[in-house]
Design an enzyme around this catalytic site. Structure first.
Site, mmCIF file in Angstrom:
data_model
loop_
_atom_site.group_PDB
_atom_site.id
_atom_site.type_symbol
_atom_site.label_atom_id
_atom_site.label_comp_id
_atom_site.label_asym_id
_atom_site.label_seq_id
_atom_site.Cartn_x
_atom_site.Cartn_y
_atom_site.Cartn_z
ATOM 1 N N ASP A 15 13.713 1.706 5.798
ATOM 2 C CA ASP A 15 15.153 1.694 5.505
ATOM 3 C C ASP A 15 15.783 0.325 5.766
ATOM 4 O OD1 ASP A 15 15.287 4.294 4.671
ATOM 5 O OD2 ASP A 15 15.954 5.095 6.597
ATOM 6 N N ARG A 96 22.182 2.800 21.317
ATOM 7 C CA ARG A 96 23.062 2.245 20.282
ATOM 8 C C ARG A 96 24.117 1.297 20.852
ATOM 9 N NH1 ARG A 96 18.806 3.516 18.040
ATOM 10 N NH2 ARG A 96 18.745 5.125 16.444
ATOM 11 N N ASP A 125 24.157 8.374 14.639
ATOM 12 C CA ASP A 125 24.016 6.944 14.913
ATOM 13 C C ASP A 125 24.998 6.086 14.118
ATOM 14 O OD1 ASP A 125 22.068 7.242 16.854
ATOM 15 O OD2 ASP A 125 20.470 7.373 15.365
ATOM 16 N N SER A 177 11.062 11.230 11.395
ATOM 17 C CA SER A 177 11.950 10.130 11.732
ATOM 18 C C SER A 177 11.919 9.998 13.258
ATOM 19 C CB SER A 177 13.359 10.453 11.230
ATOM 20 O OG SER A 177 14.277 9.597 11.859
HETATM 21 N N1 ARG Z 1 19.682 13.531 17.625
HETATM 22 C C1 ARG Z 1 19.526 12.449 18.513
HETATM 23 C C2 ARG Z 1 20.825 11.732 18.748
HETATM 24 O O1 ARG Z 1 21.713 11.879 17.959
HETATM 25 C C3 ARG Z 1 18.429 11.506 18.057
HETATM 26 C C4 ARG Z 1 18.785 10.603 16.931
HETATM 27 C C5 ARG Z 1 17.633 9.743 16.532
HETATM 28 N N2 ARG Z 1 17.989 8.756 15.588
HETATM 29 C C6 ARG Z 1 17.245 8.382 14.568
HETATM 30 N N3 ARG Z 1 17.760 7.512 13.761
HETATM 31 N N4 ARG Z 1 16.053 8.863 14.344
HETATM 32 O O2 ARG Z 1 20.985 11.042 19.705
#
Ligand code: ARG
Length: 406
Positions: A15, A96, A125, A177
């Site tokens: 990506d 993040r 995210d 992912s």
């Molecule tokens: N669901 C989790 C969160 O929102 C994990 C997110 C993982 N992010 C990713 N881009 N794979 O914190």
């Protein structure tokens, strides 16, 4: 006229690689890739840096954020015993904000007017990146190529990438992912999208299957000073080293797997699988020490604050006045959270089996039913009498009237 610049949070995956080319081709921007080292395992950062440059970035900066991640982010999460919806230790939600802080710094340093990220429109995210940027520098504009482009399927994206010479990693065979850092590893997609399907063993990397874990338990003692780990089995260690060691030890005993359906900020429920042996064991130990050292009312109140803190951080509000104020409260609670906690790992489980502190509020003479008992039973009788007074008055005057059948 020189091109406008975009600073991109780059992971090396498909990506964000496509993002580089897309920002250049479709938006006419110059791209500065930022690769944040937050302790992710799988990747060779030099290789990722070269890949960013080969894909067209004008600069690719690898920034070691590990120490800062631990000191400024994981420490606060530990003070809050932070578990979103009582389960998830916020692995991605914590990384993040540290990434955002550096993206903004780089943008300011390079005079970039854009910050870009490779998040989809479905996740949390995107909100964490964008609200973070707006909190730190509202003049910077945000661009989210994955949300904008019309490469709607994975296959279309791969085709687009291959047509432009972007190497497509073999790991694409994996449908999952993944995001990972020092605090653990997150897994979504593929078969995991079926909440009835047991996660296949191939998705796990940090933890062995509990059924395959050693038959012997392992004991670990963590030393804390004012809420932070400072030693493991009596050896002085940094918090970072303690997390790494607990990831290893917990993982070897099959501890730290989480399988949950969680509520995303955008309103969608999603099935998530995590492995976070280090985070869960250090939080369990920290909580046990707080049970011993925090006064009752403070402990109860703090528990509510912890739940708010976790939900708030999950919901992209790391940089916010409420979160900042809660941090000040939480930090204040940690002064006497010092001592040692003994953990026992065994076949996928973790139990706290011992705790001690020079600031312990546990008073043996008050608690014991043995000979040393110094507790005043008469005082208890009087206390209970007065404490129950309102209930009794209510029962005499109104209680019966409400239960006429009795
Ligand atoms: N669901 C989790 C969160 O929102 C994990 C997110 C993982 N992010 C990713 N881009 N794979 O914190």
């Amino acid at each position: 006229m020189s091109k406008e610049k975009a600073v991109l949070a780059y992971s090396g995956g498909l990506d964000t690689s496509v993002c580089i080319k897309w920002l250049i081709e479709e938006k006419g921007l110059e791209v500065i890739a930022v690769i944040g080292d937050v302790g992710q395992k799988r990747q060779d950062l030099d290789f990722i840096q070269k890949k960013a440059l080969a894909t067209g970035a004008s600069e690719a900066l690898v920034i070691d954020m590990r120490e800062e991640f631990v000191q400024e982010y994981l420490s606060k999460a530990l003070f809050a015993n932070a578990l979103y919806e009582d389960k998830y230790p916020l692995v991605s939600a914590l990384s993040r904000p540290v990434l955002v802080k550096h993206l903004v710094e780089v943008a300011e340093q390079y005079g970039a007017s854009w910050i870009a990220h490779g998040c989809t429109g479905k996740g949390n995210d995107q909100a964490r990146f964008e609200i973070g940027v707006r909190a730190l520098n509202p003049n910077i504009q945000i661009i989210a190529p994955v949300r904008e482009w019309d490469l709607l399927t994975r296959d279309a994206e791969i085709e687009w990438a291959q047509a432009r010479g972007i190497p497509v990693p073999v790991t694409l065979a994996s449908p999952y992912s993944i995001d990972d850092n020092l605090w653990g590893r997150t897994m979504e997609c593929g078969i995991l999208e079926d909440p009835w399907a047991e996660p296949p063993s191939e998705v796990f990397e940090l933890t062995v299957d509990p059924e395959q874990a050693p038959d012997e338990p392992e004991y670990v003692t963590i030393g804390f000073a004012s809420g932070l780990p400072v030693a493991l089995n009596g050896n002085p260690m940094s918090f970072l080293e303690v997390i790494e060691a607990l990831n290893r030890i917990g993982g070897a005993h099959g501890f730290g797997r989480i399988d949950m359906v969680e509520n995303r900020l955008i309103g969608v429920k999603s099935r998530e699988v995590y492995e976070t042996p280090g985070a869960l064991s250090v939080i369990a130990a920290h909580k046990a020490l707080e049970e011993l050292t925090l006064e009752r009312d403070l402990l109860r109140y703090k528990h509510q604050v912890e739940q708010d803190w976790a939900a708030y951080v999950y919901d992209a509000k790391w940089f916010s006045p409420l979160k900042q104020a809660l941090d000040a409260f939480l930090a204040d609670t940690q002064t006497f959270v010092s001592g040692e906690v003994r953990l026992k790992f065994y076949k996928g489980s973790l139990r706290v089996v011992g705790r001690k502190s020079e600031y312990s509020l546990y008073d043996f003479d008050l608690a014991t039913y043995g000979e040393e008992d110094s507790f005043d039973r008469d005082a208890a009788a009087h206390f209970v009498e007065l404490y129950g007074l309102t209930t009794e008055v209510w029962a005499r005057r109104q209680g019966r009237a409400q239960r006429p059948e009795q």
